[in-house]
Design a protein around this motif. Structure first.
Motif, short mmCIF file in Angstrom:
data_model
loop_
_atom_site.label_atom_id
_atom_site.label_comp_id
_atom_site.label_asym_id
_atom_site.label_seq_id
_atom_site.Cartn_x
_atom_site.Cartn_y
_atom_site.Cartn_z
N ASP A 109 0.83 -1.21 0.00
CA ASP A 109 0.00 0.00 0.00
C ASP A 109 0.87 1.26 0.00
OD1 ASP A 109 -2.34 -1.43 -0.05
OD2 ASP A 109 -2.63 -1.39 2.13
N THR A 110 1.95 1.23 0.77
CA THR A 110 2.87 2.38 0.79
C THR A 110 3.55 2.54 -0.56
OG1 THR A 110 3.26 2.09 3.15
CG2 THR A 110 4.88 3.36 1.92
N VAL A 111 3.94 1.43 -1.19
CA VAL A 111 4.58 1.48 -2.51
C VAL A 111 3.64 2.12 -3.52
CG1 VAL A 111 5.43 0.07 -4.43
CG2 VAL A 111 6.11 -0.47 -2.08
N LYS A 112 2.37 1.74 -3.49
CA LYS A 112 1.41 2.32 -4.44
C LYS A 112 1.20 3.82 -4.20
CE LYS A 112 -1.89 -0.73 -3.69
NZ LYS A 112 -3.19 -1.43 -3.81
N LYS A 113 1.20 4.20 -2.93
CA LYS A 113 1.06 5.62 -2.61
C LYS A 113 2.23 6.43 -3.18
CE LYS A 113 0.86 8.83 1.30
NZ LYS A 113 0.93 8.97 2.78
N ARG A 114 3.42 5.91 -3.03
CA ARG A 114 4.60 6.62 -3.52
C ARG A 114 4.65 6.61 -5.05
NH1 ARG A 114 9.26 5.51 1.07
NH2 ARG A 114 7.96 6.22 2.80
N LYS A 115 4.14 5.57 -5.65
CA LYS A 115 4.07 5.54 -7.11
C LYS A 115 3.14 6.65 -7.61
CE LYS A 115 5.70 2.95 -9.45
NZ LYS A 115 6.97 2.97 -10.21
N GLN A 116 2.03 6.86 -6.92
CA GLN A 116 1.12 7.94 -7.29
C GLN A 116 1.80 9.30 -7.13
OE1 GLN A 116 -2.23 7.91 -8.60
NE2 GLN A 116 -1.52 10.01 -8.92
N GLU A 117 2.60 9.44 -6.09
CA GLU A 117 3.34 10.69 -5.88
C GLU A 117 4.32 10.94 -7.03
OE1 GLU A 117 5.10 10.03 -2.09
OE2 GLU A 117 3.27 10.51 -0.95
N LYS A 118 4.93 9.88 -7.55
CA LYS A 118 5.84 10.04 -8.68
C LYS A 118 5.10 10.43 -9.96
CE LYS A 118 9.34 6.87 -6.87
NZ LYS A 118 10.03 5.56 -7.02
N PHE A 167 -0.50 -14.58 -16.21
CA PHE A 167 -0.74 -13.14 -16.30
C PHE A 167 0.13 -12.41 -15.28
CE2 PHE A 167 -4.46 -14.58 -18.50
CZ PHE A 167 -4.79 -13.55 -19.37
N VAL A 168 0.56 -11.22 -15.65
CA VAL A 168 1.27 -10.34 -14.73
C VAL A 168 0.49 -9.03 -14.64
CG1 VAL A 168 3.37 -8.97 -14.36
CG2 VAL A 168 3.53 -11.33 -15.18
N GLU A 169 0.29 -8.57 -13.42
CA GLU A 169 -0.45 -7.32 -13.22
C GLU A 169 0.54 -6.15 -13.27
OE1 GLU A 169 -4.22 -5.79 -10.61
OE2 GLU A 169 -2.92 -7.35 -9.79
N GLU A 170 0.38 -5.31 -14.27
CA GLU A 170 1.27 -4.16 -14.45
C GLU A 170 0.63 -2.91 -13.86
OE1 GLU A 170 3.83 -5.29 -18.44
OE2 GLU A 170 2.28 -3.74 -18.58
N TYR A 171 1.42 -2.19 -13.08
CA TYR A 171 0.96 -0.93 -12.47
C TYR A 171 1.64 0.24 -13.18
CZ TYR A 171 -1.43 -3.30 -8.68
OH TYR A 171 -2.31 -4.07 -7.94
N CYS A 172 0.84 1.07 -13.78
CA CYS A 172 1.34 2.27 -14.44
C CYS A 172 0.24 3.32 -14.36
CB CYS A 172 1.75 1.99 -15.88
SG CYS A 172 0.41 1.36 -16.92
N ARG A 173 0.42 4.42 -15.02
CA ARG A 173 -0.58 5.49 -14.94
C ARG A 173 -1.65 5.33 -16.00
NH1 ARG A 173 -0.83 9.08 -18.86
NH2 ARG A 173 0.93 9.26 -20.31
N HIS A 174 -2.86 5.74 -15.66
CA HIS A 174 -3.92 5.98 -16.63
C HIS A 174 -4.30 7.44 -16.46
CE1 HIS A 174 -7.37 5.48 -19.20
NE2 HIS A 174 -8.16 5.95 -18.27
N GLN A 175 -3.92 8.27 -17.45
CA GLN A 175 -3.99 9.72 -17.31
C GLN A 175 -3.15 10.13 -16.08
OE1 GLN A 175 -8.19 10.67 -17.45
NE2 GLN A 175 -8.30 10.29 -19.65
N LEU A 176 -3.77 10.61 -15.00
CA LEU A 176 -2.99 11.06 -13.85
C LEU A 176 -3.15 10.14 -12.65
CD1 LEU A 176 -3.53 14.93 -13.98
CD2 LEU A 176 -1.52 13.64 -14.66
#
Length: 708
Positions: A90-99, A401-410
């Motif tokens: 959860d912390t990793v995802k939060k920091r990814k959003q900050e980036k 399958f691999v779940e990829e985390y990246c941006r969709h718009q912002l």
């Protein structure tokens, strides 16, 4: 990941926890990830245009040269950034959003911090070249770094405040106070040293008369990456602080903790201050945190000394990795993303500065990743059985399958990406992939990048991978790259290849250097930024695939391939009509290399492909209202005037062209605005729709060009 507020407390003006140290003649354990982050931003290097890798490389070289001059022997430890226990996701995802937010801010001309996507690759390549001992931890590195510092009895260099909590004798040197640029000389001994600030847990705890084993309890109260214990943090610790003290909350916590002989008594007292609903959670949390800061035996020293793979490095979830991959991972020669793909079946993609109205730039390189996932997940049955035991099941997720985390718009988003087999990868097994014949591994790479094996003999080995990636990018990037984007990229490669040549040969780069340094700031064209971000993503994942295949083609020096501000400015100047004659010295090695790169790309994609590309001169042509290209092709000689002479075997002097280009450059300088600040325009959806409706990709005939 650091303890919130602790660094500011220790470095506050009214404390004396950091002691001056003329540091020399010692081993030094370096937090590598923290070092390259700090060096890049402290040296004010480019972020907006995709990074200046060769300038970063010069900085890193100077850093380690200064250590050597002071007889300091570095050992660099990289944190792979993965949490294989899954507790901090959860912390990793939060920091990814900050980036994502930071990258968007940069794209809009605002200040933020975003590391270029290939910076770790450049760093590790350079350290191997300099023969600096380096290891990549297979998990979080803090505990292992502290264990290594204890084993070697030497300090740790980092900016991570977690190291204020590990109790090893030699102590901690914050990078912020490590004055490596200014090597000083002891007048008495005539020996060089670096002025530093030194911290030890022992002296810090003495000032509070506190047991050092209580510091992990402090860390849990202050900042917790697993569960936020808000009730504990808001218990009014200020009342335990001394009057007129800075950072009263932390000071109060330390005073309160100092009354207990050990952590067990402090935990019991904390439980008395909390509600019954939180008692079990807090007890488990504190117990786990205390264990994390306990110094372990570690496996880094063994690998540094003998290069053997420690048994502890391949236990737990990581036992799904074959031994040959563990060796490459520990040496920093393979991306740690393969661990995420295998253990958790998810990959977090790096955020770049790009056009945020377009799909994430990483989408262009997805087919490359799908082949990587296939090699990792679709191998032998034995590997599948291991995964069944090691992988934490994800609802609705299958092993292919691999779940990829990246941006969709912002916004950070995820999507499941299928691991694929191709006609070449069918039957290949991860366990024995390194034993496969060279031609088999090579064919996997070539098929993935869409390159025919017959073309290999026409391209020299040290240029192959970068040109194969460029071919893949030209065919797959969206929007399609224009010719000026291609020429700009190739000119950047030429600059990188010759920028490290002896001084007497640098006159070949004189004009490119003038272009690079002529203006302090250049505007950010979002389409150009997006296209080059796609190219960098394709290079990153092609390097990963090449490593997984045990390098069937030579690995290029990444620092030589891309210099962001330069290639962006080349594109801008070519659009203004500047000729290639004014950028490359006629008849020089730089011009010959450009011709070689250009001919190789033409052989990879074909002349017809190049002819159908947009010129990239639409920006200039758009202002000429008397022209109307509707239903017909634009003039074919606009770009050929810049590049056509490169087809000739004998290169003639073109003094007239140089004079013309000089006048154009003078005119461009006169037209520059007084304010050199970054000029950025974020398009509205309506404008983007209009642009796409008239895009050359929708009507290829509209921008057809021919080249010699």
């Amino acid at each position: 990941m650091g303890v919130q507020g602790l660094r500011l407390f220790i470095e506050s003006s009214n404390r004396n926890d950091l002691r001056s140290w003329a540091f020399r003649d010692s081993r030094l354990i370096i937090d590598g990830s923290n070092l390259y982050y700090t060096l890049y931003f402290d040296c004010n290097l480019d972020q907006m245009h995709g990074g200046d890798y060769d300038a970063f490389e010069e900085t890193v070289i100077l850093f380690f040269e200064n250590l050597r001059d002071c007889d300091i022997h570095p050992y660099v430890v990289l944190d792979d950034g993965a949490d294989h226990t899954d507790k901090k996701w959860d912390t990793v995802k939060k920091r990814k959003q900050e980036k994502i937010n930071a990258a968007f801010a940069l794209s809009a001309g605002k200040r933020a911090k975003v590391l270029p996507i290939l910076i770790q690759t450049v760093f590790t390549q350079l350290l191997h070249k300099l023969e600096i001992p380096i290891i990549q931890c297979l998990g979080e590195a803090d505990c292992e770094i502290a264990a290594l510092a204890k084993r070697f009895n030497c300090p740790v260099l980092s900016n991570d405040s977690d190291f204020y909590l590990f109790n090893f004798t030699a102590g901690f040197l914050p990078i912020t106070h490590f004055l490596w640029k200014n090597v000083e000389v002891n007048r008495r001994t005539n020996r060089k040293f670096i002025q530093a600030k030194h911290f030890t847990v022992g002296k810090f705890c003495e000032s509070f008369r506190m047991n050092p084993k209580l510091l992990p309890v402090l860390a849990t109260i202050l900042d917790n990456d697993y569960v936020k214990l808000h009730n504990i943090k808001s218990l009014g610790w200020e009342k335990y602080s001394m009057p007129e003290t800075e950072h009263t909350q932390i000071h109060g916590m330390l005073n309160w903790l100092s009354q207990f002989p050990g952590p067990d008594e402090a935990v019991s007292a904390l439980l008395e201050l909390t509600s019954n609903e939180e008692k079990t959670l807090i007890q488990e949390e504190l117990s786990q945190r205390i264990k994390e800061y306990k110094l372990i035996s570690g496996y880094l020293a063994q690998f540094f000394q003998s290069k053997t793979i420690p048994q502890t490095a391949s236990t737990g979830p990581l036992h799904v990795l074959p031994e040959w991959t563990l060796s490459l991972l520990l040496e920093g020669k393979m991306s740690s993303s393969i661990i995420d793909a295998l253990v958790h079946q998810r990959v977090s993609l790096t955020v770049q500065v790009e056009d945020f109205q377009l799909p994430c730039s990483s989408e262009t390189s997805r087919p490359i990743r799908q082949v990587i996932y296939g090699l990792l997940l679709l191998g032998e049955e034995d590997t599948a059985d291991k995964l069944e035991l090691a992988i934490k099941p994800l609802t609705g997720t299958r092993k292919n399958f691999v779940e990829e985390y990246c941006r969709h718009q912002l916004k950070l988003s995820s999507q499941k990406v299928e691991a694929i087999k191709t006609s070449v990868t069918e039957g290949l097994q991860l366990e024995t992939l390194w034993k496969e014949p060279h031609n088999v591994r090579l064919q996997v790479l070539l098929e993935t990048l869409g390159v025919s094996s017959e073309i290999l003999r026409e391209i020299q080995p040290d240029l192959q991978l970068q040109l194969f990636v460029t071919r893949y990018w030209l065919v797959n990037a969206q929007p399609p790259p224009s010719q000026v984007h291609l020429w700009g990229l190739l000119l950047g490669m030429v600059f990188g290849q010759f920028s490290s040549t002896p001084k007497k040969q640098k006159d070949m780069l004189l004009n490119l250097k003038k272009l690079q340094t002529g203006r302090k700031r250049i505007s950010l064209d979002h389409e150009t930024a997006h296209l080059y971000s796609q190219w960098q993503s394709c290079l990153k994942w092609s390097l990963c695939l090449n490593h997984l295949l045990c390098c069937p083609v030579s690995e290029p020096e990444v620092a030589r391939l891309y210099r962001g501000k330069l290639v962006h400015q080349v594109v801008e100047e070519l659009r203004r009509g500047i000729t290639l004659h004014s950028l490359l010295v006629r008849g020089s090695s730089t011009e010959l290399l450009f011709k070689q790169l250009k001919e190789a790309i033409v052989s990879l994609v074909g002349k017809d492909f190049i002819k159908k590309m947009r010129t990239g001169l639409e920006h200039r042509a758009a202002g000429k209202t008397e022209r109307n290209y509707k239903g017909q092709n634009p003039p074919v000689d606009e770009l050929n005037s810049c590049f056509g002479h490169l087809e000739c075997k004998d290169i003639d002097d073109c003094e007239d062209d140089d004079d013309i280009s000089g006048k154009r450059k003078t005119k461009s300088r006169d037209q520059k605005t007084e304010n050199p600040e970054v000029s950025c325009t974020i398009r509205t959806r309506h404008k983007a729709k209009e642009r796409n409706a008239d895009h050359p990709s929708k009507n290829p005939r509209k921008e057809a060009l021919s080249i010699p």
